[in-house]
Motif scaffolding. Structure first.
Motif, mmCIF file in Angstrom:
data_model
loop_
_atom_site.group_PDB
_atom_site.id
_atom_site.type_symbol
_atom_site.label_atom_id
_atom_site.label_comp_id
_atom_site.label_asym_id
_atom_site.label_seq_id
_atom_site.Cartn_x
_atom_site.Cartn_y
_atom_site.Cartn_z
ATOM 1 N N ASP A 366 30.215 -12.733 70.377
ATOM 2 C CA ASP A 366 30.456 -12.791 71.814
ATOM 3 C C ASP A 366 31.876 -12.359 72.167
ATOM 4 O OD1 ASP A 366 30.906 -16.422 71.892
ATOM 5 O OD2 ASP A 366 31.873 -14.853 70.734
ATOM 6 N N ASN A 367 32.704 -12.049 71.145
ATOM 7 C CA ASN A 367 34.049 -11.506 71.352
ATOM 8 C C ASN A 367 34.960 -12.443 72.128
ATOM 9 O OD1 ASN A 367 33.082 -9.334 70.035
ATOM 10 N ND2 ASN A 367 33.325 -7.864 71.686
ATOM 11 N N ARG A 368 34.699 -13.732 72.072
ATOM 12 C CA ARG A 368 35.580 -14.679 72.754
ATOM 13 C C ARG A 368 36.806 -15.016 71.924
ATOM 14 N NH1 ARG A 368 31.840 -19.580 74.393
ATOM 15 N NH2 ARG A 368 31.273 -19.285 72.213
ATOM 16 N N GLU A 387 44.942 -16.267 65.770
ATOM 17 C CA GLU A 387 43.640 -16.438 66.419
ATOM 18 C C GLU A 387 43.860 -16.475 67.924
ATOM 19 O OE1 GLU A 387 40.982 -20.120 66.068
ATOM 20 O OE2 GLU A 387 40.285 -18.809 64.463
ATOM 21 N N ILE A 388 43.265 -15.538 68.647
ATOM 22 C CA ILE A 388 43.510 -15.368 70.078
ATOM 23 C C ILE A 388 42.236 -15.700 70.846
ATOM 24 C CG2 ILE A 388 44.220 -13.749 71.878
ATOM 25 C CD1 ILE A 388 45.672 -12.167 69.673
ATOM 26 N N ASP A 389 42.357 -16.566 71.817
ATOM 27 C CA ASP A 389 41.227 -17.007 72.634
ATOM 28 C C ASP A 389 41.069 -16.072 73.827
ATOM 29 O OD1 ASP A 389 39.217 -18.353 73.854
ATOM 30 O OD2 ASP A 389 40.340 -20.186 74.263
ATOM 31 N N LEU A 390 39.868 -15.511 73.986
ATOM 32 C CA LEU A 390 39.590 -14.584 75.095
ATOM 33 C C LEU A 390 38.562 -15.164 76.071
ATOM 34 C CD1 LEU A 390 39.312 -11.242 73.076
ATOM 35 C CD2 LEU A 390 41.284 -12.072 74.346
ATOM 36 N N ARG A 391 38.436 -16.487 76.091
ATOM 37 C CA ARG A 391 37.406 -17.078 76.941
ATOM 38 C C ARG A 391 37.691 -16.888 78.425
ATOM 39 N NH1 ARG A 391 36.853 -22.967 74.348
ATOM 40 N NH2 ARG A 391 39.085 -22.573 74.079
ATOM 41 N N LYS A 392 38.952 -16.730 78.801
ATOM 42 C CA LYS A 392 39.257 -16.514 80.221
ATOM 43 C C LYS A 392 39.116 -15.040 80.627
ATOM 44 C CE LYS A 392 44.265 -15.832 80.045
ATOM 45 N NZ LYS A 392 45.557 -16.302 80.568
ATOM 46 N N GLY A 393 38.737 -14.175 79.683
ATOM 47 C CA GLY A 393 38.484 -12.773 80.002
ATOM 48 C C GLY A 393 39.510 -11.823 79.437
ATOM 49 N N HIS A 394 40.715 -12.314 79.130
ATOM 50 C CA HIS A 394 41.754 -11.466 78.554
ATOM 51 C C HIS A 394 42.828 -12.365 77.960
ATOM 52 C CE1 HIS A 394 43.486 -12.382 82.515
ATOM 53 N NE2 HIS A 394 44.657 -12.294 81.887
ATOM 54 N N ALA A 395 43.742 -11.759 77.219
ATOM 55 C CA ALA A 395 44.879 -12.482 76.653
ATOM 56 C C ALA A 395 46.023 -11.500 76.468
ATOM 57 C CB ALA A 395 44.525 -13.138 75.321
ATOM 58 N N THR A 396 47.221 -11.948 76.785
ATOM 59 C CA THR A 396 48.413 -11.134 76.598
ATOM 60 C C THR A 396 49.170 -11.633 75.373
ATOM 61 O OG1 THR A 396 49.624 -12.558 78.151
ATOM 62 C CG2 THR A 396 48.653 -10.536 79.018
ATOM 63 N N ILE A 397 49.762 -10.705 74.642
ATOM 64 C CA ILE A 397 50.531 -11.021 73.438
ATOM 65 C C ILE A 397 51.951 -10.544 73.657
ATOM 66 C CG2 ILE A 397 50.855 -10.460 71.004
ATOM 67 C CD1 ILE A 397 47.396 -10.528 72.584
ATOM 68 N N GLY A 398 52.906 -11.412 73.364
ATOM 69 C CA GLY A 398 54.329 -11.093 73.534
ATOM 70 C C GLY A 398 55.174 -12.073 72.753
ATOM 71 N N ARG A 399 56.343 -12.379 73.283
ATOM 72 C CA ARG A 399 57.250 -13.329 72.635
ATOM 73 C C ARG A 399 57.866 -14.244 73.684
ATOM 74 N NH1 ARG A 399 62.382 -12.069 74.036
ATOM 75 N NH2 ARG A 399 62.852 -9.867 74.505
ATOM 76 N N MET A 400 58.508 -15.303 73.183
ATOM 77 C CA MET A 400 59.207 -16.228 74.071
ATOM 78 C C MET A 400 60.520 -15.618 74.546
ATOM 79 S SD MET A 400 58.682 -19.862 72.136
ATOM 80 C CE MET A 400 57.033 -20.493 71.762
ATOM 81 N N ASP A 401 61.018 -16.137 75.672
ATOM 82 C CA ASP A 401 62.304 -15.652 76.158
ATOM 83 C C ASP A 401 63.437 -16.390 75.434
ATOM 84 O OD1 ASP A 401 62.285 -18.170 77.236
ATOM 85 O OD2 ASP A 401 62.164 -17.532 79.320
ATOM 86 N N LYS A 402 64.670 -16.131 75.830
ATOM 87 C CA LYS A 402 65.825 -16.716 75.154
ATOM 88 C C LYS A 402 65.878 -18.227 75.294
ATOM 89 C CE LYS A 402 68.655 -12.552 75.645
ATOM 90 N NZ LYS A 402 69.905 -11.978 76.205
#
Length: 479
Positions: A366-368, A387-402
């Protein structure tokens, strides 16, 4: 109406014009010769007798990829930049009704929230004032203000009033921005009041000096030591001297001196050898016996033994993910002995259950959930399994700020600086996924191919995702 095209790592959108007579020639000339900063410059092309207008979608992130949660200050700045072009449009002899009001074709700057629109120079394709108001009302409803939940309601009251327009909303935003940016300063006090205070202060100086002198005289009198009679101690009458001295000596010998002399203690400690512990001053006979008995009854490590007995036993439980068969290690492409072993991570449940959060192979269809395994990295410490959860329809990948605050759905550590705060986005698409580079600084490479910013790219199992900057890089494989 608009069609996205990707060519030579550049993305642009094209508009086909059926009739040349429908073109606004003044707008075309302005956009080609003196295009304002808030609009995309256009290119006119003749293909098979048809006119085609192209706009390059560069230097920004599509509005549809922007986060919906913002702070109040950030939201005011973004909404102000979105409305400001509607006010400045008349300076270039352009009509704001010809803006393309589509979140896919509104770009926001990566480092600053500058906004760019697509302007359609045709006479037939225009937006009504009501459609413009409805568009901005939808944007306000979409956003979630983290530090002031009621602010969106205030903006809706302004934009939904009977005589409202974009300019009234812009004035309201600018007023809030100015009030938040700088608090109003207190009005300067008149010079006359200041001079009156100085005069009154000078006049009160003699009285204050006299009061101070009166207070100091009793203090000096108290400091004078009274003349005592010969053979007496200070503070004790002459008749009670011998009796008091004898009682004090007896009490000190039995129970110890309550107020030992610190200077004598310091001298005695200096004379004593370092190996032996100094005898406590003023312990007395009873105190000496009491201390000796205590030493015999209580061992030195009594406190340590008590702490050890108080600590609960640590039960080493083996997590369930260790029982899962580990995949074969990935060999070093250079032929070296170092290998990177992939493993399955798990999420600890709130109720203390250590069961894994990994779904079975049948639930992957189901690609969730999308799983990424680390292949190689340099110059950073990256998790071996994501492991990235896509249940809300999308997911963004990045990093934390300073400051250590998360900026995406999945965040690397702030030390992984070659990853942007919002680097790329993954969406489910049929049995596969789509990956979109969100205007990152160093770009994204999928299976050796550089992604065009803001353009979806198909992502399949066994594909590799690479981010590289000089000597630092990371490579993940889709499991």
């Amino acid at each position: 109406m608009l069609t996205d095209v990707s060519d030579a790592n550049k993305s642009y959108t094209k508009l086909e014009v059926a009739e040349k007579s429908d073109l606004d020639l003044i707008a075309v000339k302005v956009l080609r010769k003196d295009c304002p900063d808030f609009l995309f410059p256009l290119k006119m092309m003749e293909i098979d007798g048809e006119t085609e207008i192209r706009y390059e979608l560069t230097d920004g992130v599509r509005f549809c990829y922007m986060p919906t949660q913002m702070k109040k200050r950030e939201f005011i700045e973004l909404l102000t930049n979105l409305i400001q072009p509607f006010k400045a449009c008349s300076d270039w002899f352009l009509d704001y009704h010809n803006f393309v009001l589509d979140e896919n074709y509104i770009l926001v700057g990566k480092n600053e929230q500058s906004v760019k629109y697509i302007y359609v120079p045709t006479k037939s394709q225009t937006n009504s004032d009501q459609e413009i108001i409805s568009f901005f009302a939808g944007l306000i409803l979409k956003m979630d203000i983290k530090d002031d939940q009621s602010y969106t309601v205030d903006l809706l009251r302004v934009i939904k009033s009977s005589n409202a327009n974009l300019m009234t909303l812009l004035e309201h935003l600018q007023k809030d921005h100015v009030e938040k940016k700088a608090a109003p300063l207190a009005p300067p006090k008149p010079a006359e009041d200041h001079m009156k205070k100085i005069v009154s202060f000078v006049q009160d100086i003699p009285e204050k000096m006299a009061e101070k002198k009166e207070k100091q005289e009793p203090v000096k009198a108290e400091k004078k030591t009274p003349v005592r009679e010969q053979g007496t101690r200070p503070g004790i009458s002459s008749g009670a001297y011998g009796k008091s001295d004898e009682e004090n000596r007896l009490i000190n010998n039995l129970f110890g001196d309550d107020e030992p002399d610190k200077k004598k203690d310091r001298k005695k400690k200096e004379k004593q050898p370092k190996e032996k512990a100094p005898k406590e001053k003023g312990a007395g006979l009873f105190g000496f016996l009491k201390g000796k008995k205590k030493e015999e009854e209580e061992p030195e490590d009594l406190l340590a033994g008590f702490k050890k007995a108080a600590e609960p036993e640590k039960v080493q439980s083996t997590p369930k993910w260790e029982s899962v068969p580990t995949p074969a290690p990935v060999s070093d492409p250079a032929g070296g002995e170092d290998t990177v072993e992939a493993y399955r991570s798990y999420v600890q449940e709130e109720d203390g259950d250590d069961s894994t959060a990994i779904a079975g192979d049948g639930e992957l269809d189901d690609n969730r959930v999308i799983r990424l395994r680390l292949e190689d990295c340099a110059g950073c410490t990256c998790p071996k399994f994501i492991e990235i959860d896509l249940r809300k329809g999308h997911a963004t990948i990045g990093r934390m700020d300073k400051n250590g605050e998360p900026c995406s759905d999945y965040n690397f550590d702030a030390a992984v600086s070659f990853v942007s705060r919002r680097h790329f986005r993954i969406e489910p698409s049929g049995n596969e996924w789509q990956i979109i580079d969100i205007g990152s600084s160093n770009g994204t490479i999928v299976s050796g191919e550089n992604l065009t910013p803001n353009m979806p790219h198909t992502l399949k199992r066994n594909d590799t995702i690479m981010i590289v900057c000089k000597k630092r890089f990371m490579i993940y494989r889709v499991c």
